[in-house]
Design an enzyme around this catalytic site. Structure first.
Site, short mmCIF file in Angstrom:
data_model
loop_
_atom_site.label_atom_id
_atom_site.label_comp_id
_atom_site.label_asym_id
_atom_site.label_seq_id
_atom_site.Cartn_x
_atom_site.Cartn_y
_atom_site.Cartn_z
N HIS A 114 12.19 -11.99 -5.48
CA HIS A 114 11.95 -11.32 -6.77
C HIS A 114 11.97 -12.32 -7.92
CE1 HIS A 114 11.68 -7.96 -9.51
NE2 HIS A 114 12.75 -8.39 -10.17
N ASN A 166 18.56 -7.02 -1.58
CA ASN A 166 19.02 -8.36 -1.98
C ASN A 166 18.34 -8.74 -3.31
OD1 ASN A 166 19.29 -11.19 -2.28
ND2 ASN A 166 19.63 -11.42 -0.08
N GLY A 196 17.79 -11.43 -4.72
CA GLY A 196 16.93 -12.60 -4.63
C GLY A 196 15.79 -12.43 -3.65
N GLU A 197 15.65 -11.27 -3.04
CA GLU A 197 14.54 -11.02 -2.12
C GLU A 197 13.65 -9.90 -2.70
OE1 GLU A 197 15.43 -11.35 2.12
OE2 GLU A 197 17.33 -12.30 1.63
N MET A 198 13.84 -8.66 -2.24
CA MET A 198 12.98 -7.60 -2.78
C MET A 198 13.58 -6.99 -4.06
SD MET A 198 11.87 -6.22 0.99
CE MET A 198 10.51 -5.11 0.67
#
Lengths: 331, 331
Positions: free
Chosen positions: B82, B122, B124-126
């Protein structure tokens, strides 16, 4: 008598050959399936369309913003590019884009081939260069073999890359919508509400710009005719191509094919729903306030324009080799 | 004379019936195709795997980092999340991941279902939340209908979402590699060089960790046995799950299936090529410096582990409705 018989038989022929609403009488014509001339080129173009190695990051492909799972768009107000750059404009759908008079909202690319090179080299989109993209492809034996199959030569250049992507994109038409079935004579294909919506669409003037097989895409028109369009977007439309004052806020009329899938609407993506878009268009372009009931009928009609979505296997891409330049996602 | 004839015929039978290397005698077993129990659940899981609306931005799907066009990985040293967040670790391939003893490099998820919820929430992910992801799906009638088909109920919750994603991921096995053909008795499937590579792979000790059908995935091992692994990565492996000092730098042994496709290598993605990876593994894990010739043979063997890639139609996703929460890509 001979003359009279001739007239009668002509009328009869007319009656049989022309059901009440033939597409010839209508401002919208059906979409026809595309028969590709070069299947190898289409298959190669599909691989390139899905290959994120055409971007600097190795993360963004054509399909990232023209997502073929989602109506050929990203369904975002404006798009995300290299390093999460916020794009200036809403990504138009790639579906039926071969029917547009030109490409991009401002028509700055004359055709799909001309368009395909743009995002690859745009620092705010794929952030790469044509030379580097070609270097990547040249380093991969399977790509060389597929260029050879498609073009008769494994000498890869950006012209062949964009030819192949355009050849794939030409296949992305969406025939067989319910509206097209109706146009072709299946009078059960639409409900009464949808037909009333279509009548309103024609009578209130929507069809004067949204017409032809793509229900748009055939002209540039000013955004904000009866009153100016208020937007935070700095984009000025066709003016940025021609430099003529008269072209300020002139945009290519978007296709309404599959419009149910291509939210949010307008070049700035400011209208989240079809209801919003129809209201704004009525007010700004036609000087008309649609009632809630009229709006609902037009929206019902617009949803009949969703056609058969392109159907194909997810391409499997050949691996990079030790010679392939590596992506630089954080530079 | 009778005895001699018997011996001769036994030898002849032996040659025909029992090829020298049956898989029972080998440290690696063939991958078998997966027969799903619930096709509706698999189809739903495929849609969810490709749906970027499970992310806050509406831009990132499971397939963004586990790209099924590219060996089930993103081919980046560490992943992009993201707002272009640089992830701490290299995305492991989703191919054959059902064969792993646990999921993630540190094994913090016990199975695919447990794993699937991780990236969605997460930051830092989705960058989304389970509650918001479920809100999106509940607002879309076609998703409700498909959950009903798959589960007998259209009550959507994160448990069903991750069940469906896991059911799809279980299908992502890659049988029919050349190596598997050889294991199953086709002695023409491998070249002499590849066979010599396999012999070296076994004799030098690679197969003591890289074994079983997935050629890995079955144990945790310390990264850096004979000498420490030098890396800029701060990731500490299994230690972050157990808190035990003995688990520092213990990582799940990655599968070597399709390893030609899943570059770059190691948890920090620091080895760009198979040649690099084999050299580093030899030196750090086995205390052995492979010659250039040995390295080339092992690499040749490793490339025989590329199996049949999953083959399916790109899913077409149902559109959002006016009730669907909109993505927030720039927040």
């Amino acid at each position: 008598m001979i003359l009279r018989a001739l007239i009668v038989s002509l009328l009869a022929v007319g009656t049989i050959a022309a059901p009440p609403a033939m597409s010839a009488d209508e401002p919208i014509q059906p979409i026809e399936a595309h028969k590709p001339k070069n299947e190898n080129m289409v298959e190669l173009g599909k691989m390139l369309f899905f290959d994120p190695r055409l971007s600097k990051s190795g993360f963004i492909s054509c399909n990232s913003c023209h997502n073929l799972s989602m109506g050929g768009s990203d369904n975002l107000p404006t798009s995300i590019g290299h390093k999460w750059h916020q794009g200036p404009i809403s990504a138009p759908t790639v579906l039926n884009s071969s029917l547009n008079l030109a490409q991009f909202w401002d028509g700055r690319a004359k055709d799909l081939k001309d368009q395909a090179g743009g995002p690859i080299a745009n620092p705010g989109e794929m952030g790469f260069s044509h030379a580097l993209a070609v270097d990547v492809l040249r380093s991969i034996p399977e790509y060389r073999a597929r260029f050879k199959q498609a073009f008769g030569s494994d000498q890869i250049d950006i012209g062949k890359v964009t030819d192949a992507i355009a050849a794939f994109e030409e296949t992305l038409v969406t025939p067989d919508s319910r509206f097209d079935k109706w146009l072709k004579g299946d009078k059960t294909a639409l409900t009464q509400t949808e037909l009333e919506g279509y009548k309103l669409f024609k009578e209130s003037g929507c069809a004067s710009c949204h017409n032809g097989p793509a229900v748009g895409g055939a002209s540039y028109q000013k955004m904000g005719v009866h009153e100016p369009y208020k937007t935070a977007s700095k984009v000025e439309g066709r003016f940025s191509v021609t430099g003529k004052d008269a072209d300020r806020f002139m945009f290519k009329v978007p296709t309404l094919r599959n419009v149910e899938l291509t939210y949010p609407y307008f070049h700035d993506g400011a209208a989240p729903t079809l209801e919003d878009a129809v209201n704004t268009m009525g007010r700004l372009q036609l000087g008309r306030k649609f009632t809630k009931d009229e709006n609902a009928k037009i929206v019902a009609f617009l949803k009949t324009l969703t056609g058969k979505q392109p159907e194909f296997k997810l391409p499997v891409l050949p691996p990079s080799t030790n010679e392939t330049p590596r992506p630089k996602p954080f530079e």
